[in-house]
Enzyme design. Structure first.
Site, short mmCIF file in Angstrom:
data_model
loop_
_atom_site.label_atom_id
_atom_site.label_comp_id
_atom_site.label_asym_id
_atom_site.label_seq_id
_atom_site.Cartn_x
_atom_site.Cartn_y
_atom_site.Cartn_z
N SER A 147 0.81 -1.22 0.00
CA SER A 147 0.00 0.00 0.00
C SER A 147 0.84 1.27 0.00
O SER A 147 1.57 1.54 -0.95
CB SER A 147 -0.96 -0.05 1.19
N ASP A 193 -1.84 6.46 -3.59
CA ASP A 193 -0.78 5.74 -2.90
C ASP A 193 -0.26 4.60 -3.79
O ASP A 193 -0.65 4.51 -4.96
CB ASP A 193 -1.27 5.25 -1.52
N ASP A 251 -5.58 2.41 -3.78
CA ASP A 251 -6.88 2.35 -3.11
C ASP A 251 -7.17 3.69 -2.41
O ASP A 251 -8.31 4.00 -2.10
CB ASP A 251 -7.01 1.16 -2.14
MG MG Z 1 -3.22 1.52 -0.28
#
Ligand code: MG
Length: 440
Positions: A91, A228, A232
């Site tokens: 992430s 990012d 998401d």
């Molecule tokens: Mg993320």
């Protein structure tokens, strides 16, 4: 120690996130899941983790579909056609991290119970299938296109000028293309996927977005979008080149998306509450997985977290930074300049601080003392889901232990500075007293 955090398994490559762990995770997943779709973000360790994971799945006889380099919401979208999906990503973490996040066919991340179950299997001895029952794999190239089509069908198109900072992450595969097909003039920054994240750190916080702010002004754009590493999350810069905070963006979305109910964590500003007067607000622990679960269970109109996680349940329970970007374009196209909308939001003074304690002390005990000492009689609402949040009507305070250091964090917000000062100082002195009492 538990392998799973609030966002699946995540750790430094070849320390926690080893090929052995990925292999074992693949075998454990293959015990219960036959049809599995696997994607990854552009991290340098992506192919290593991907191949180990798939090897484990194949050893169990699973049918594996690779979709390659995609965003997390693209993978969650693709998971609809399978028993589950696995996204290889860390992430917003720095490039030396990688991780595994598991998805259900309805776009929900694995629940706590599913993760615990999987962790038990990972820690056990798993015998592979016989040679006649080996798994198979195939490759799909249309996952991004399918995800794009589903976004494009669900937003109104407006021809804005938009700067997109992909941060060299998975957004490079999709976001600029979606906005262009909506009729936008798109200028892309950091548009090549690169696991070194050479341009900026993957987290879309203001300190990483100087380039985007400057580009929005230089290009005279209507909007700047930042994502990012796995796309998401989505954050924005307005037409005056100002970073729009998470609270502001949430309040903005809420004005249009929320009719009856909203889900947000305990740390969200009064600005959001005041922007959606009369709406039912469900508070959760901090962490996007908790927001998603609550949105699903209460059937909320919208959910979000100020880190840039936006959940539009009509689209998916997976936070989708690409859909959020498209939706923001639609709303700005329809309703006018983002800077005007941000300026019109109610603003409240907020103060953040904390009280340190020594490493050997028990934070659970400190929190128990604080819960006993704080004034809850005059409170409008008390929430103990994540630390202690006390809402007095004209202001609120959140007291919770830091997850990373021996410190009790205090956040307070009020309608005016005097109320804030009284509220903060009173809370701080209680926290100090409780920390001191634990020292003895
Ligand atoms: Mg993320």
């Amino acid at each position: 120690m538990s392998l799973f955090g609030s966002s699946g398994i995540r750790g430094i490559v070849n320390e926690l996130m080893t090929p052995e762990l990925a292999l074992q995770a693949g075998k454990a997943l293959g015990l219960k899941h036959k049809y599995v779709v696997v994607g990854r973000d552009p991290r340098t360790s992506g192919p290593m983790v991907e191949n180990a994971l798939i090897s484990g799945l194949l050893a169990m006889g699973a049918r594996v579909t690779r979709v390659g380099l995609v965003s997390t919401p693209t993978l969650a979208h693709a998971a609809r056609g399978y028993d589950c999906g696995v996204m290889i990503t860390a992430s917003h973490n720095p490039p030396e991290y990688n991780g595994l996040k598991f998805w259900n066919p309805d776009g929900m991340a694995f629940s706590l119970a599913q993760q615990e179950d999987l962790e038990k299997s990972i820690n056990s001895d798993i015998k592979g299938a016989s040679w006649q029952d080996m798994g198979t794999e195939n490759v799909r190239h249309d996952a991004v296109r399918e995800h794009m089509d589903s976004i494009l069908k669900n937003v109104e198109h407006y021809p804005l000028k938009v700067v997109v900072d992909c941060g060299c992450g998975a957004a490079t595969t999709i976001t600029p293309y979606v906005l262009r097909e909506m009729g936008c003039r798109v200028v892309t920054l950091n548009g090549q996927p690169d696991g070194f994240f050479p341009a900026r750190q993957p987290e879309p916080v203001e300190e990483n977005l100087d380039g985007l702010k400057k580009a929005v002004i230089a290009m005279e754009a209507d909007l700047g979008i930042a994502q990012d590493g796995d796309a998401d999350r989505m954050m924005a810069v307005d037409d005056e080149g100002r970073f729009v905070s998470g609270d502001e963006l949430m309040a903005y979305f809420c004005q249009y998306e929320v009719k009856y109910s909203l889900v947000c964590p305990v740390d969200v500003s009064m600005m959001v509450e005041k922007s959606v007067n009369g709406v039912k607000i469900y508070r959760t622990r901090i962490g996007d997985a908790f927001v998603s679960e609550e949105v699903k269970s209460v059937g909320a109109d919208f959910g979000g977290e100020t880190s840039g996680t936006w959940i539009f349940p009509k689209m998916s329970f997976c936070p989708d930074g690409i859909y959020a970007a498209a939706k923001l374009v639609e709303l700005v196209g329809k309703n006018g300049r983002l800077s005007d909308a941000v300026d019109a939001l109610p603003k409240f003074p907020l103060r953040r601080g904390g009280v340190k304690f020594s490493q050997s002390m028990d934070k659970v005990k400190i929190m128990e003392l604080i819960k006993g000492a704080i004034d809850v009689k005059s409170a409008k609402d008390v929430n103990t889901l994540d630390g202690l949040r006390v809402d007095y009507g004209g202001g609120w305070v959140l007291i919770r232990p830091s997850g990373t250091e021996p410190k009790i964090r205090i956040t307070a917000e009020a309608e005016d500075v005097d109320t804030l000062t009284t509220l903060y100082d009173r809370s701080e002195s209680i926290v100090k007293r409780c920390v001191k009492a634990c020292e003895q």
